[in-house]
Motif scaffolding. Structure first.
Motif, PDB file in Angstrom:
ATOM      1  N   TYR A 218       0.825  -1.204   0.000  1.00 20.53           N
ATOM      2  CA  TYR A 218       0.000   0.000   0.000  1.00 20.53           C
ATOM      3  C   TYR A 218       0.867   1.264   0.000  1.00 20.53           C
ATOM      4  O   TYR A 218       0.618   2.194  -0.760  1.00 20.53           O
ATOM      5  CB  TYR A 218      -0.928  -0.006   1.217  1.00 20.53           C
ATOM      6  CG  TYR A 218      -1.728   1.264   1.355  1.00 20.53           C
ATOM      7  CD1 TYR A 218      -2.827   1.495   0.543  1.00 20.53           C
ATOM      8  CD2 TYR A 218      -1.383   2.235   2.288  1.00 20.53           C
ATOM      9  CE1 TYR A 218      -3.555   2.667   0.651  1.00 20.53           C
ATOM     10  CE2 TYR A 218      -2.103   3.400   2.413  1.00 20.53           C
ATOM     11  CZ  TYR A 218      -3.199   3.612   1.593  1.00 20.53           C
ATOM     12  OH  TYR A 218      -3.913   4.772   1.687  1.00 20.53           O
TER      13      TYR A 218
ATOM     14  N   CYS B  31       2.570   1.711  -3.429  1.00 20.51           N
ATOM     15  CA  CYS B  31       1.613   2.162  -4.446  1.00 20.51           C
ATOM     16  C   CYS B  31       1.307   3.646  -4.281  1.00 20.51           C
ATOM     17  O   CYS B  31       1.211   4.384  -5.257  1.00 20.51           O
ATOM     18  CB  CYS B  31       0.320   1.364  -4.359  1.00 20.51           C
ATOM     19  SG  CYS B  31       0.481  -0.336  -4.860  1.00 20.51           S
TER      20      CYS B  31
ATOM     21  N   HIS C  33      -2.663  -1.118  -7.131  1.00 21.95           N
ATOM     22  CA  HIS C  33      -2.069  -2.283  -6.484  1.00 21.95           C
ATOM     23  C   HIS C  33      -1.930  -3.468  -7.440  1.00 21.95           C
ATOM     24  O   HIS C  33      -1.003  -4.247  -7.328  1.00 21.95           O
ATOM     25  CB  HIS C  33      -2.869  -2.667  -5.233  1.00 21.95           C
ATOM     26  CG  HIS C  33      -4.190  -3.296  -5.513  1.00 21.95           C
ATOM     27  ND1 HIS C  33      -5.298  -2.569  -5.873  1.00 21.95           N
ATOM     28  CD2 HIS C  33      -4.565  -4.592  -5.518  1.00 21.95           C
ATOM     29  CE1 HIS C  33      -6.308  -3.386  -6.076  1.00 21.95           C
ATOM     30  NE2 HIS C  33      -5.899  -4.619  -5.864  1.00 21.95           N
TER      31      HIS C  33
ATOM     32  N   ALA D 186       1.199  -2.840  -9.383  1.00 28.25           N
ATOM     33  CA  ALA D 186       2.363  -3.059  -8.521  1.00 28.25           C
ATOM     34  C   ALA D 186       2.604  -4.548  -8.297  1.00 28.25           C
ATOM     35  O   ALA D 186       3.750  -5.000  -8.295  1.00 28.25           O
ATOM     36  CB  ALA D 186       2.161  -2.351  -7.186  1.00 28.25           C
TER      37      ALA D 186
END
Length: 102
Positions: A76, A79, A86, A89
């Motif tokens: 988190y 990102c 997400h 990523a």
């Protein structure tokens, strides 16, 4: 020529391939096993121009994502810092073997 049967193109290809195999093995050569990843091919790549462009963009983000993961940031936080989703990523992390601590 009229009245002369045409050879089957598939049979010609098969015959050519069999001759090539006989020549290869007849010369004493052996088959080599190439490990996955050594050939340069990557997982999940399809070879399209658009896919290559997307891959190039992800490759630009990968070093920053790896740096954040190595510094202890979770998914988190990484990102948020890179302003990416997400799912993107996670794809970049999977392609580049980046491990997050969570």
């Amino acid at each position: 020529m009229i009245g002369v049967p045409m050879p089957d193109p598939r049979e010609q290809i098969t015959d050519h391939l069999n001759r090539a195999l006989d020549d290869f093995f007849g010369a004493g050569k052996q088959v080599q096993h190439v490990d996955l990843g050594v050939s340069g091919e990557r997982e999940l790549t399809f070879g399209t121009a658009y896919g290559d462009k997307l891959r190039a963009k992800r490759d630009k983000i990968a070093p920053d994502l790896k740096r954040l993961a190595d510094s202890g940031a979770n998914l988190y936080q990484a990102c948020k810092a890179l302003d990416i989703g997400h799912k993107r990523a996670l794809l970049i992390a999977k392609e580049n073997n980046v491990k997050f601590k969570d």
